[in-house]
Design a protein around this motif. Structure first.
Motif, PDB file in Angstrom:
ATOM      1  N   GLU A  89       3.666  14.408   2.550  1.00 46.44           N
ATOM      2  CA  GLU A  89       4.175  15.031   1.325  1.00 46.44           C
ATOM      3  C   GLU A  89       3.612  14.359   0.083  1.00 46.44           C
ATOM      4  N   GLN A  90       3.406  13.041   0.160  1.00 45.44           N
ATOM      5  CA  GLN A  90       2.802  12.342  -0.974  1.00 45.44           C
ATOM      6  C   GLN A  90       1.339  12.739  -1.152  1.00 45.44           C
ATOM      7  N   ILE A  91       0.638  12.937  -0.058  1.00 53.70           N
ATOM      8  CA  ILE A  91      -0.763  13.351  -0.135  1.00 53.70           C
ATOM      9  C   ILE A  91      -0.882  14.700  -0.824  1.00 53.70           C
ATOM     10  N   LEU A 104       0.827  -1.214   0.000  1.00 52.34           N
ATOM     11  CA  LEU A 104       0.000   0.000   0.000  1.00 52.34           C
ATOM     12  C   LEU A 104       0.856   1.257   0.000  1.00 52.34           C
ATOM     13  N   HIS A 105       2.021   1.202   0.646  1.00 53.56           N
ATOM     14  CA  HIS A 105       2.921   2.352   0.647  1.00 53.56           C
ATOM     15  C   HIS A 105       3.447   2.646  -0.760  1.00 53.56           C
ATOM     16  N   ARG A 106       3.621   1.606  -1.560  1.00 48.59           N
ATOM     17  CA  ARG A 106       4.236   1.766  -2.878  1.00 48.59           C
ATOM     18  C   ARG A 106       3.254   2.261  -3.940  1.00 48.59           C
ATOM     19  N   LEU A 107       1.979   2.233  -3.649  1.00 48.82           N
ATOM     20  CA  LEU A 107       1.010   2.714  -4.630  1.00 48.82           C
ATOM     21  C   LEU A 107       1.087   4.228  -4.759  1.00 48.82           C
ATOM     22  N   ASP A 108       0.739   4.718  -5.931  1.00 45.73           N
ATOM     23  CA  ASP A 108       0.734   6.162  -6.180  1.00 45.73           C
ATOM     24  C   ASP A 108      -0.330   6.839  -5.312  1.00 45.73           C
ATOM     25  N   PRO A 109      -0.012   7.988  -4.712  1.00 50.60           N
ATOM     26  CA  PRO A 109      -1.014   8.650  -3.849  1.00 50.60           C
ATOM     27  C   PRO A 109      -2.279   9.055  -4.582  1.00 50.60           C
ATOM     28  N   ARG A 110      -2.185   9.320  -5.881  1.00 50.00           N
ATOM     29  CA  ARG A 110      -3.387   9.663  -6.641  1.00 50.00           C
ATOM     30  C   ARG A 110      -4.314   8.456  -6.776  1.00 50.00           C
ATOM     31  N   LEU A 161      -2.261  22.745   3.311  1.00 48.94           N
ATOM     32  CA  LEU A 161      -2.584  21.369   3.688  1.00 48.94           C
ATOM     33  C   LEU A 161      -1.352  20.642   4.217  1.00 48.94           C
ATOM     34  N   THR A 162      -0.191  20.867   3.591  1.00 47.60           N
ATOM     35  CA  THR A 162       1.044  20.233   4.058  1.00 47.60           C
ATOM     36  C   THR A 162       1.394  20.670   5.472  1.00 47.60           C
ATOM     37  N   LEU A 163       1.303  21.980   5.730  1.00 46.08           N
ATOM     38  CA  LEU A 163       1.603  22.482   7.071  1.00 46.08           C
ATOM     39  C   LEU A 163       0.598  21.964   8.096  1.00 46.08           C
ATOM     40  N   ALA A 164      -0.667  21.839   7.689  1.00 47.64           N
ATOM     41  CA  ALA A 164      -1.683  21.338   8.625  1.00 47.64           C
ATOM     42  C   ALA A 164      -1.420  19.879   8.991  1.00 47.64           C
ATOM     43  N   LEU A 165      -1.068  19.057   7.986  1.00 46.05           N
ATOM     44  CA  LEU A 165      -0.779  17.655   8.262  1.00 46.05           C
ATOM     45  C   LEU A 165       0.460  17.497   9.141  1.00 46.05           C
TER      46      LEU A 165
END
Length: 291
Positions: free
Chosen positions: A158-160, A20-26, A185-189
């Motif tokens: 970062e991937q999200i 699951l980690h290796r799948l593309d975030p999209r 969104l990055t800063l919030a996460l």
């Protein structure tokens, strides 16, 4: 109490590295939206299938039980509690009417074995409608929370943001601030674990002082918790100020001028297989899962 491990919000599992980690975030984002939207107007059988499907993905991904134990236990507890409470709740149709004609001595046999009331315990009844509503609410609650948790568990922040920015890139033609939204969104996460850490430190500082809450009473206890909330707000604002100063020192002026590419998104064979299964997933939803 370790809030960083007991709460599913913002938790990312770095190791072990699963498929699951290796799948593309999209691709994972498309699956997440499908799991969230597919229960809408679906029958109970499809909703139960989604719960079993999420369990199956977790087992096949070989995610350690130590990571899921606390989160899964509480989530299953609340889902079962919602199922039981909604099952015994009045459904709005269980109304007794006074017959207009006198009762006849001739008994009319029921042509089928259909019964609207499935189970009755005293004044509490489980009807077909209440059971259907209970399955809908409990499975929807479980699916929404667990699918989001599984996405955050196997996808780095970062991937999200990189995947969302890539999907929203066509909106730049309409002069929408896509990069600014993604940066926020990055800063919030990244800021969520810091907030949980501050809450955890304050709770530990209170527990080490061995305060006798019974002797303090309600008024003084509220005063202490107000002081703790004020201190929490001060620490969060201090953390935010430190992050802003660090960005200014590093010459950060605007997202467009100081953009860092954390991940190079590229689809592989496993991503195409996941998209193929997503197509089959929606085919099953349309053919089998319609209410």
């Amino acid at each position: 109490m370790d809030l960083l491990r007991s709460l599913p919000i913002g938790l990312y599992l770095e190791k072990p590295l699963t498929w699951l980690h290796r799948l593309d975030p999209r691709v994972k984002l498309a699956w997440l939206m499908s799991l969230i939207l597919s229960p809408l107007l679906a029958n109970p059988y499809w909703r139960i299938f989604l719960v079993l499907f999420l369990f199956l993905i977790t087992i096949l991904a070989l995610i350690p039980w130590r990571v899921q134990k606390k989160q899964m236990s509480w989530l299953l507890f609340f889902s079962c509690l919602i199922l039981i409470m909604t099952s015994f709740a009045p459904d709005g149709f269980n109304i007794s009417y006074q017959p207009r004609l006198p009762s006849s001595d001739i008994s009319i046999s029921q042509p089928t074995d259909y019964q609207y009331i499935i189970y009755q315990l005293g004044n509490f009844k489980v009807t077909r409608r209440s059971l259907d509503l209970a399955i809908r609410v409990s499975t929807l609650f479980f699916t929404l929370i667990y699918s989001s948790n599984l996405y955050l568990l196997t996808t780095a922040p970062e991937q999200i943001t990189a995947g969302i920015e890539e999907l929203l890139s066509p909106l730049r033609k309409f002069k929408l601030p896509v990069t600014e939204v993604v940066l926020t969104l990055t800063l919030a996460l990244r800021f969520i674990p810091l907030v949980l850490e501050e809450i955890q430190n304050l709770i530990r500082s209170i527990s080490t002082r061995a305060i006798n809450w019974k002797k303090l009473g309600i008024k003084k206890s509220l005063q202490i918790w107000l002081i703790v909330a004020e201190r929490l707000l001060e620490n969060i604002l201090l953390r935010a100020e430190q992050i802003a100063i660090a960005m200014e020192i590093r010459g950060f002026t605007s997202p467009n001028k100081h953009q860092v590419q954390w991940h190079q998104l590229k689809l592989n064979i496993y991503d195409f297989l996941a998209l193929l299964f997503l197509f089959l997933f929606w085919f099953g939803r349309i053919t089998i899962g319609n209410n």
